[in-house]
Design an enzyme around this catalytic site. Structure first.
Site, PDB file in Angstrom:
ATOM      1  N   PRO A 142      39.925  35.875  50.931  1.00  0.00           N
ATOM      2  CA  PRO A 142      39.872  34.407  51.001  1.00  0.00           C
ATOM      3  C   PRO A 142      41.172  33.858  51.582  1.00  0.00           C
ATOM      4  O   PRO A 142      42.219  33.908  50.953  1.00  0.00           O
ATOM      5  CB  PRO A 142      39.692  33.984  49.537  1.00  0.00           C
ATOM      6  CG  PRO A 142      40.212  35.135  48.738  1.00  0.00           C
ATOM      7  CD  PRO A 142      39.982  36.366  49.540  1.00  0.00           C
ATOM      8  N   ASP A 200      46.297  35.784  51.318  1.00  0.00           N
ATOM      9  CA  ASP A 200      45.116  36.248  50.590  1.00  0.00           C
ATOM     10  C   ASP A 200      45.183  35.661  49.184  1.00  0.00           C
ATOM     11  O   ASP A 200      46.033  36.041  48.371  1.00  0.00           O
ATOM     12  CB  ASP A 200      45.137  37.779  50.540  1.00  0.00           C
ATOM     13  CG  ASP A 200      43.879  38.368  49.879  1.00  0.00           C
ATOM     14  OD1 ASP A 200      43.178  37.626  49.164  1.00  0.00           O
ATOM     15  OD2 ASP A 200      43.623  39.570  50.078  1.00  0.00           O
ATOM     16  N   HIS A 201      44.265  34.721  48.905  1.00  0.00           N
ATOM     17  CA  HIS A 201      44.326  33.988  47.645  1.00  0.00           C
ATOM     18  C   HIS A 201      43.976  34.857  46.443  1.00  0.00           C
ATOM     19  O   HIS A 201      44.185  34.458  45.293  1.00  0.00           O
ATOM     20  CB  HIS A 201      43.391  32.768  47.694  1.00  0.00           C
ATOM     21  CG  HIS A 201      43.928  31.575  46.955  1.00  0.00           C
ATOM     22  ND1 HIS A 201      44.586  31.666  45.755  1.00  0.00           N
ATOM     23  CD2 HIS A 201      43.913  30.243  47.267  1.00  0.00           C
ATOM     24  CE1 HIS A 201      44.931  30.462  45.353  1.00  0.00           C
ATOM     25  NE2 HIS A 201      44.549  29.585  46.250  1.00  0.00           N
ATOM     26  N   ARG A 202      43.470  36.068  46.683  1.00  0.00           N
ATOM     27  CA  ARG A 202      43.258  36.989  45.566  1.00  0.00           C
ATOM     28  C   ARG A 202      44.592  37.538  45.062  1.00  0.00           C
ATOM     29  O   ARG A 202      44.722  37.908  43.894  1.00  0.00           O
ATOM     30  CB  ARG A 202      42.380  38.164  46.002  1.00  0.00           C
ATOM     31  CG  ARG A 202      40.999  37.809  46.471  1.00  0.00           C
ATOM     32  CD  ARG A 202      40.291  39.015  47.041  1.00  0.00           C
ATOM     33  NE  ARG A 202      41.028  39.599  48.174  1.00  0.00           N
ATOM     34  CZ  ARG A 202      40.650  40.705  48.816  1.00  0.00           C
ATOM     35  NH1 ARG A 202      39.561  41.351  48.435  1.00  0.00           N
ATOM     36  NH2 ARG A 202      41.360  41.164  49.828  1.00  0.00           N
ATOM     37  N   VAL A 203      45.576  37.618  45.960  1.00  0.00           N
ATOM     38  CA  VAL A 203      46.839  38.272  45.649  1.00  0.00           C
ATOM     39  C   VAL A 203      47.909  37.273  45.249  1.00  0.00           C
ATOM     40  O   VAL A 203      48.703  37.512  44.335  1.00  0.00           O
ATOM     41  CB  VAL A 203      47.323  39.097  46.865  1.00  0.00           C
ATOM     42  CG1 VAL A 203      48.686  39.727  46.601  1.00  0.00           C
ATOM     43  CG2 VAL A 203      46.303  40.172  47.217  1.00  0.00           C
TER      44      VAL A 203
END
Length: 450
Positions: free
Chosen positions: A244, A422-425
């Site tokens: 994302p 990366d919005h997961r990280v």
């Protein structure tokens, strides 16, 4: 006398196919062991393929521009025992010669069966063309790749020879003016780029060799997706649809950066090194990573579940537009380099990429990337993260703009720093802090002195 089929070898990259870019021999030519017979392009490299035999070229089995799988016969040789074991040949393995369909592996390109002998090639001599230009074959190839007419280059080498630096300097000077003239419209009004099967039709980018449209309409043409473009499109689609993406950006007063670049250019310590604002940008990114390590991390899916790998080192990727397409080589352990060492590393990376000689190892293991879109006159952008990374930074063009300083409007050198993550990280506050840190260094490079 015997006829030998030579299959496309594994060139040591773990790839399964390659494109025949250009044949360097023709049927009837006599070749020695290790003479270059063709250039092949894999997804990452342009490679000169040496002959494993001495003898006469029989038949070229694959057309230029065709993509074939490793192990496919591409050329035949007519040889006898005296050819392959003549004076000066050095046998490097005692085994029978490769048989037809045997999956050839060349010396220096990986391991495998099959005898391989090598004969030392004579040192390359400068070649004088019909117009009197003296240049070695690698320099001529570099000039072709950069679009440089050798007859317009001022030579500085011995006996009037054109050197690599001569070509690169000429190309750099010419690039300053490349956007002044508007190119004329071509005869084709519309171009169609077929996308890879896994991608939506609008996502394939870039142009390679062309062929007539299957529909027979002479107003359109189809462009095969292969080589670097195929690898790039696959990686970008994978990144765009798995991570994302979020992008933040900030305008920056880079006047002090430009002043420092000017001083470094004038310094005797940097006399033989090209210095640009990208050097300060690279230092700023490395500095900011130490303060926000998660931007240098990676999301990893495992059988036990997902995890985040935080790297305590920086393999700094630099997106490079080359004659072969977009490459992203990286500088290993950039955090350990001094300013001068980093400048030299950037110079080597740029020159190698322009020559099309970037090895696969230099394109693997990156942890964070810089893309300098300012060289194309762009103010800002929303770059796509490289797979295996969590952040990418874009540097826009640096131009003079009105800027408020101490309550007064003054002309300043201004740029825009954009960062996709990366919005997961990493969350928005972390990426915002990282971009703000990069901007702070560009505004005040003295922060690098600690």
């Amino acid at each position: 006398m015997s006829t030998q089929n030579f299959p496309l070898p594994d060139v040591g990259e773990g790839l399964t196919e390659a494109e025949i870019v250009a044949w360097k021999v023709a049927p009837g030519d006599r070749v020695a062991i290790n003479d270059v017979i063709c250039e092949i392009e894999t997804a990452k490299s342009l490679v000169e393929l040496p002959s494993p035999h001495a003898g006469v070229v029989g038949e070229l089995l694959v057309d230029e521009g065709a993509t074939v799988e490793v192990g496919t016969p591409i050329i035949t040789f007519v040889t006898d025992a005296r050819d392959d074991a003549g004076p000066g040949a050095v046998v490097t393995a005692e085994a029978p010669a490769p048989e037809e369909g045997g999956g050839s592996v060349l010396v220096g390109y990986g391991s495998g069966g099959g005898a391989t002998s090598r004969r030392k090639r004579p040192a390359e001599r400068p070649v004088r063309s019909s117009v009197g230009v003296i240049a070695k074959p690698p320099i001529r190839k570099l000039a072709r790749d950069l679009g440089v007419d050798l007859t317009t280059v001022t030579p500085t080498g011995a006996d009037g020879e054109v050197t690599r630096d001569d070509v690169v300097k000429h190309a750099s000077q010419a690039s300053v003016f490349r956007n002044i003239e508007t190119p004329e419209w071509g005869s084709v009004r519309e171009e169609t780029v077929p996308a890879p099967s896994a991608a939506p039709s609008g996502l394939a980018r870039g142009l390679t060799a062309t062929r007539p449209s299957a529909a027979g309409d002479d107003r359109t043409e189809s462009i095969p997706v292969k080589g670097v473009r195929k690898a790039t499109s696959s990686a970008m689609v994978q990144s765009a649809y798995s991570a994302p993406h979020v992008t933040v950006w900030k305008e920056v007063d880079a006047t002090r950066t430009m002043e420092l670049v000017k001083r470094l250019k004038a310094s005797p310590d940097y006399a033989d090194i090209k210095v640009s604002p990208l050097l300060l940008m690279a230092r700023a990114v490395i500095w900011a990573v130490r303060r926000t390590p998660m931007v240098n991390a990676a999301w990893i899916d495992t059988e036990a579940g997902a995890e985040i790998a935080v790297r305590h080192y920086v393999n700094l990727g630099i997106a490079a537009a080359t004659p072969r397409g977009l490459l992203v080589p990286n500088i290993k352990d950039a955090q350990d380099l001094s300013m001068k060492e980093l400048a030299r590393a950037l110079n080597r990376l740029t020159l190698t990429a322009r020559e099309g000689k970037t090895p696969p190892a230099d394109q693997q293991g990156g942890t964070i990337t810089i893309t300098n879109i300012g060289v194309f006159g762009m103010d800002a952008g929303t770059p796509i993260i490289n797979p295996g990374e969590a952040g990418i930074v874009a540097m826009g063009t640096i131009s003079q703009k009105p800027w408020v300083v101490d309550g007064e409007v003054r002309p300043r050198w201004v740029t825009t720093v954009a960062g996709s993550f990366d919005h997961r990280v990493i969350d928005g506050d972390g990426m915002s802090r990282f971009v703000a840190d990069v901007a702070s260094v560009l505004e005040e490079p003295a922060l690098l002195v600690d």
